[in-house]
Design a protein around this motif. Structure first.
Motif, short mmCIF file in Angstrom:
data_model
loop_
_atom_site.label_atom_id
_atom_site.label_comp_id
_atom_site.label_asym_id
_atom_site.label_seq_id
_atom_site.Cartn_x
_atom_site.Cartn_y
_atom_site.Cartn_z
N MET A 184 0.83 -1.21 0.00
CA MET A 184 0.00 0.00 0.00
C MET A 184 0.87 1.26 0.00
SD MET A 184 -3.12 -0.85 -0.25
CE MET A 184 -4.39 -2.01 0.19
N GLU A 185 1.96 1.21 0.74
CA GLU A 185 2.89 2.34 0.77
C GLU A 185 3.49 2.58 -0.62
OE1 GLU A 185 7.10 3.40 2.91
OE2 GLU A 185 5.59 2.40 4.15
N LYS A 186 3.88 1.49 -1.28
CA LYS A 186 4.43 1.60 -2.63
C LYS A 186 3.38 2.15 -3.59
CE LYS A 186 7.52 1.03 -5.86
NZ LYS A 186 8.69 1.92 -5.92
N ALA A 187 2.13 1.69 -3.45
CA ALA A 187 1.04 2.19 -4.29
C ALA A 187 0.88 3.70 -4.11
CB ALA A 187 -0.26 1.47 -3.96
N GLY A 188 0.96 4.16 -2.85
CA GLY A 188 0.85 5.58 -2.56
C GLY A 188 1.99 6.39 -3.15
N GLU A 189 3.19 5.82 -3.16
CA GLU A 189 4.33 6.51 -3.77
C GLU A 189 4.13 6.64 -5.28
OE1 GLU A 189 7.86 4.31 -2.85
OE2 GLU A 189 7.57 4.52 -0.69
N LEU A 190 3.60 5.58 -5.89
CA LEU A 190 3.41 5.58 -7.34
C LEU A 190 2.28 6.50 -7.78
CD1 LEU A 190 3.84 1.74 -7.95
CD2 LEU A 190 5.40 3.55 -8.73
#
Length: 198
Positions: A184-190
């Motif tokens: 989810m953190e990676k999704a938010g960064e993207l």
């Protein structure tokens, strides 16, 4: 900055991809360069309809699922070999069931037909493997195959935020909260502006 007049959206995309590739100092492989310049359809009308479907999907306004589905279906009428539009339609069928607007069996059947058609056209499509993963765990309860498909999708394209989000939901459903949080953190960064991810 562009001074040329373009009438073909695909030429614009190719020109931007080529200029970015030439401007950055990073070396990219021929496979990465191919991915940057890949056209999923050669029909500009189909592409515009697909983009409208995506816009409606991500805005989440009234009747967004049905409206998105209409645009994906219209895109497929213009280009029956447009794999991404099949995935868009499949996602709509899955979501229609999730919102109690379509029976599970009908949603599964329609989604499966669209996913298989998309993967038949292009089995290197990350979105296709993501949709298959959703089908595997939400309808077949085949969590092992679903995770394999999610990992394939991320390996094929690690930079699609909503695939990371979908994998995060899968991991959360499996009780693997630390791994889910990382996705989810990676999704938010993207995609830091995504309503659904935030």
């Amino acid at each position: 900055q562009f001074d040329e007049n373009f009438t073909d959206i695909f030429k614009v995309q190719d020109s931007i991809a080529e200029r970015i590739t030439n401007a950055i100092t990073l070396k990219i492989s021929s496979q990465e360069k191919e991915q940057l310049t890949k056209h999923f359809t050669d029909n500009p009308e189909a592409y515009q309809l697909y983009l409208r479907g995506q816009l409606l999907w991500h805005r989440r306004q009234e009747n967004w699922i049905e409206k998105s589905l209409q645009h994906f279906q219209q895109a497929l009428e213009k280009d029956p070999n447009f794999a991404l539009a099949y995935i868009g339609a499949a996602d709509c069928y899955i979501m229609l069931h999730g919102h109690h607007k379509m029976p599970a069996q009908e949603a599964e059947t329609k989604a499966r037909i669209n996913i298989m058609k998309a993967l038949e056209i292009d089995d290197t499509l990350a979105q296709g493997h993501n949709a298959l993963a959703e089908l595997k765990y939400q309808y077949e309860y085949d969590w092992t195959s679903a995770e394999r498909e999610f990992k394939t999708a991320i390996e094929l394209n690690p930079n699609i935020a909503w695939i990371r989000q979908a994998y995060g939901w899968f991991l959360m459903s499996a009780g693997r909260f630390d791994e889910a949080a990382a996705q989810m953190e990676k999704a938010g960064e993207l995609d830091p502006n995504s309503l659904t991810i935030n």
